[in-house]
Enzyme design. Structure first.
Site, PDB file in Angstrom:
ATOM      1  N   GLU A  49      -9.180   6.350   7.414  1.00  0.00           N
ATOM      2  CA  GLU A  49      -7.744   6.550   7.248  1.00  0.00           C
ATOM      3  C   GLU A  49      -7.337   7.792   6.456  1.00  0.00           C
ATOM      4  OE1 GLU A  49      -5.705   2.262   7.020  1.00  0.00           O
ATOM      5  OE2 GLU A  49      -7.458   2.460   5.722  1.00  0.00           O
ATOM      6  N   ARG A  65       0.837  -1.206   0.000  1.00  0.00           N
ATOM      7  CA  ARG A  65       0.000   0.000   0.000  1.00  0.00           C
ATOM      8  C   ARG A  65       0.869   1.253   0.000  1.00  0.00           C
ATOM      9  NH1 ARG A  65      -5.458   1.736   0.991  1.00  0.00           N
ATOM     10  NH2 ARG A  65      -6.164  -0.425   1.076  1.00  0.00           N
TER      11      ARG A  65
END
Length: 773
Positions: free
Chosen positions: A725, A323
């Protein structure tokens, strides 16, 4: 598409899109919300403490545990030899034992567990052990790991074109090395689990975990029993932030093992210092980068290697590092690009998931590059950023996912540029700095583009169980977990909307592996997207049956039936929702349904590094202003303006809290929160006295937060967007503003400012820019 495009996708609602209070808000304020440590302890409950390694690396030669066993209150001492199943709590690669067996992997590793009548007796007894470890010199830092060459997973890279050639032929080139610090989760409720033995091999565990299903798997693995014999329940956590995704499993397994051996309920609650040492952190990174660009600062070639310190085992590092790579371009067009990752192994606790899951580390690296280019060219950093944004004909990520709504990012940046008065403030700050010899100010406006979905494709699924009782009350259960982020409230709003009833009709119940099996962790900002859709499907199926029954009973077409205001209507006919539920029960209409949802369209071929790993992107921008003291290095955030994309928000009140809280947490990561290990691999910052999270007084005195509420063009749940997030990365604007203030001491040159920007780090950066030692 223009910012208002897609507004017609929003539909009129009665419960969804409303800023309703968190389901536990009153309990939180009263201090009455129950957590694992608040569960009533039956007579005979035993308590557990951990015996820890005092060396970071070496061979475990002997453990003298007789003094521990003889200590007051001790019932049993558990070691690796007492495990009936597998001594393995790793989520993927079977590389992390529950208790050390022969080999010590990090300072503080669990060697044994003491089970005693009281917590105090267990903790005192654990200190009596005589441990003999043949120590070796540990690899602690990124530099150490690069020397040893040890990895937890093979190196990986992807890209587009020929970055090296593009950089070589560019009009201008820069290169740098940028070290990014880690971060402790510092959840208010520490790691805790409470295990209750049942009939035969049955075990029930109340765990503070973001992943009850993974906890179930690992408890069953350690006990050597089928998953179906283990039930894991989580009503709420006092914070998680990723630290309870994989790393809650060990403590649940120890509690269950103790319950199995003793036949008594057994509880473990880690002391804060022990929690610090026994659990992983956000990965610290070193980004080695090169960039080529033109006179306007437009990048033609970018190459970056992300060196991640993973710790002693893989844990979730493969996904974290992937990621980080996915977000290494943020929202910029990089024509020729190479993104590489090294997953470094060190003799330290295994680092793990943390809010953003690698995305923040990849994103801040490219933002540091944008700042460096701007300084070298003498251009406003915001203009360099805007010149490099994705645009028509150049709207693909480095991994070749098309970004359909790329212009949302530009619209948000330009709106915030005006609302924050960025241009005028920059002029005023320049004037202030010219007249101020000691205090310097800086300002920065940085963007965020964050992909939403688990990059491990099988995790993009969810289940929900909905019951309608004959009095009209509704029971809701799903696989997501509540850690304070408001997931339970949002999903309950969705179910209430489906049935046309007020929110108080819906009873939210604890996440339980016996009700919804095989659930994914509550992570990747996908909790509402996945569980909300599964719950909507379940509620929708029940409503269809109730609709069919009402239509038949009233002799009207199904299309005429309407659920609203706690009643059911068909023209001039109506009855209460509870009345209809009772009639359905008497007519043997099924009023229960297990809903299931899997995210459509996503796919990822890791070998070819091609695909669509994300269903959509969430955007945002932040403008921060700071002041630094050139004599002490102290820093203060004076103002922050945030504009964050939440789509058609399911609950704007909860989303506002998430955006503000995430910004503060991201600010803490990049300013005050410093993890310090000594050469022997011992964590020195293992308590609030030495590890500094932001406090209330660190909140900017001017703090303007707004939600960008254009409905999501992608068919998400009620056209909302994930919000857990992405806003953490607004904290990057604080880092860039500090860098801007440091630059004010000398307009030329490139300072080395590595976060966290503690006073020491700021003073070193000023010295590096001005040639001082």
């Amino acid at each position: 598409m223009p910012p208002n495009d897609g507004a017609d996708l929003a539909i009129a609602t009665a419960v969804v899109h409303k800023p309703l209070p968190h389901d536990s808000a009153v309990l939180h304020v009263q201090g009455a919300a129950n957590y694992v440590d608040d569960i009533g302890e039956p007579v005979g409950t035993l308590h557990i403490a951990i015996g820890m390694a005092d060396k970071a690396c070496g061979r475990l030669k002997a453990m003298g545990l007789d003094p521990v066993r003889a200590a007051p209150g001790v019932v049993v001492v558990l070691t690796a030899t007492d495990i009936p199943g597998r001594n393995d709590v790793a989520p993927v690669f079977a590389d992390e034992p529950l208790f050390a067996d022969q080999k010590v992997m990090f300072h503080g590793q669990a060697l044994f567990a003491v089970v005693a009548r009281t917590r105090d007796e267990a903790r005192r007894a654990a200190r009596l052990a005589r441990i003999d470890i043949e120590a070796k010199t540990p690899a602690v830092t990124i530099v150490d790991a690069l020397v040893t060459g040890a990895r937890v997973q093979d190196d990986y890279a992807f890209g587009r074109g020929d970055a090296a050639a593009a950089i070589g032929r560019a009009a201008h080139r820069l290169a740098g090395e940028f070290t990014i610090g880690g971060q402790e989760h510092f959840y208010l409720e520490g790691q805790a689990s409470f295990a209750f033995p049942g009939e035969g091999d049955e075990m029930t565990v109340h765990a503070s975990t973001q992943d009850p299903t993974e906890t179930q798997h690992i408890v069953a693995r350690v006990l050597g029993i089928p998953d179906a014999f283990v039930t894991v329940e989580t009503r709420r956590m006092g914070g998680g932030f990723g630290g309870k995704e994989s790393q809650a499993c060990a403590w649940a397994a120890i509690a269950a093992l103790a319950a199995r051996v003793t036949g008594h309920p057994c509880k473990i609650r880690l002391d804060r210092d022990d929690d610090f040492m026994l659990t992983g952190k956000r990965h610290d990174f070193r980004a080695d980068w090169r960039a080529g660009y033109d006179d306007r600062g437009v990048v033609s070639g970018y190459a970056v290697t992300l060196n991640a310190r993973c710790g002693c085992s893989a844990d979730l590092s493969p996904g974290v590092c992937d990621r980080a790579m996915f977000h290494a371009g943020n929202g910029y067009w990089l024509p020729d690009v190479s993104i590489a990752s090294r997953r470094l192994k060190t003799d330290t606790v295994s680092n793990t998931a943390f809010r953003g899951f690698g995305g923040p580390q990849g994103m801040i690296a490219i933002e540091r590059v944008m700042d460096a280019i701007a300084r070298e060219r003498g251009i406003d950093p915001l203009d360099v950023r805007k010149a490099n944004l994705l645009r028509a004909g150049a709207e693909r990520t480095p991994y070749e996912q098309a970004v359909e709504d790329y212009d949302t990012q530009r619209a948000i940046i330009e709106e915030l540029e005006v609302s924050s008065d960025y241009r005028s403030r920059r002029k005023r700050i320049a004037a202030f700095n010219a007249a101020s010899p000691i205090i310097k100010r800086g300002v920065a406006l940085t963007p965020v583009m964050f992909g939403i979905s688990f990059t491990l494709i099988p995790l993009n699924q969810a289940g929900a169980l909905v019951h309608v009782y004959s009095d009209g009350s509704i029971h809701l259960n799903h696989g997501g977990t509540e850690m304070g982020q408001g997931l339970f409230t949002k999903v309950a709003q969705i179910v209430a909307e489906e049935f046309g009833v007020p929110l108080h009709f819906v009873r939210i119940t604890a996440t339980n592996t016996a009700k919804v099996p095989n659930a994914s962790p509550t992570a990747a900002s996908s909790g509402t997207d996945l569980n909300g859709m599964a719950a909507k499907i379940a509620a929708g199926a029940i409503r269809e049956r109730m609709t069919a029954f009402a239509a038949s009973s009233w002799n009207v077409p199904a299309e005429a039936i309407e659920f609203r205001d706690g009643r059911v209507f068909a023209g001039n006919i109506s009855m209460g929702f509870g009345e209809l539920a009772k009639a359905c029960r008497l007519a043997r209409v099924q009023l229960s349904h297990a809903g299931y949802y899997k995210t459509p369209e996503i796919h990822w071929d890791r070998l070819r590094a091609k695909g669509r790993p994300f269903l959509y992107f969430a955007y945002g921008a932040a403008c921060s202003e700071v002041a630094i003291d050139l004599l002490t290095g102290e820093m203060r955030v004076l103002r922050a303006d945030l504009l964050h994309d939440v789509g058609a928000s399911i609950n704007p009140g909860i989303d506002m809290g998430q955006v503000e809280g995430a910004f503060i947490q991201g600010m803490g990561w990049l300013t005050t929160e410093e993890l310090v290990y000594d050469a022997d691999g011992r964590l020195q910052t293992h308590a609030p006295a030495t590890y500094k999270i932001p406090v209330a007084s660190d909140t900017p005195p001017i703090f303007n937060t707004r939600l960008y509420t254009r409905p999501n063009p992608t068919p998400s749940i009620y056209r909302s967007k994930a919000v857990g997030e992405p806003p953490l990365m607004h904290g990057i604007s604080v880092y860039s503003a500090i860098l801007d203030a440091v630059h004010a001491t000398n307009p030329s040159g490139q300072p080395k400012l590595d976060p966290p920007c503690t006073p020491e780090s700021i003073l070193k950066a000023i010295a590096s820019l001005n040639g001082a030692g």
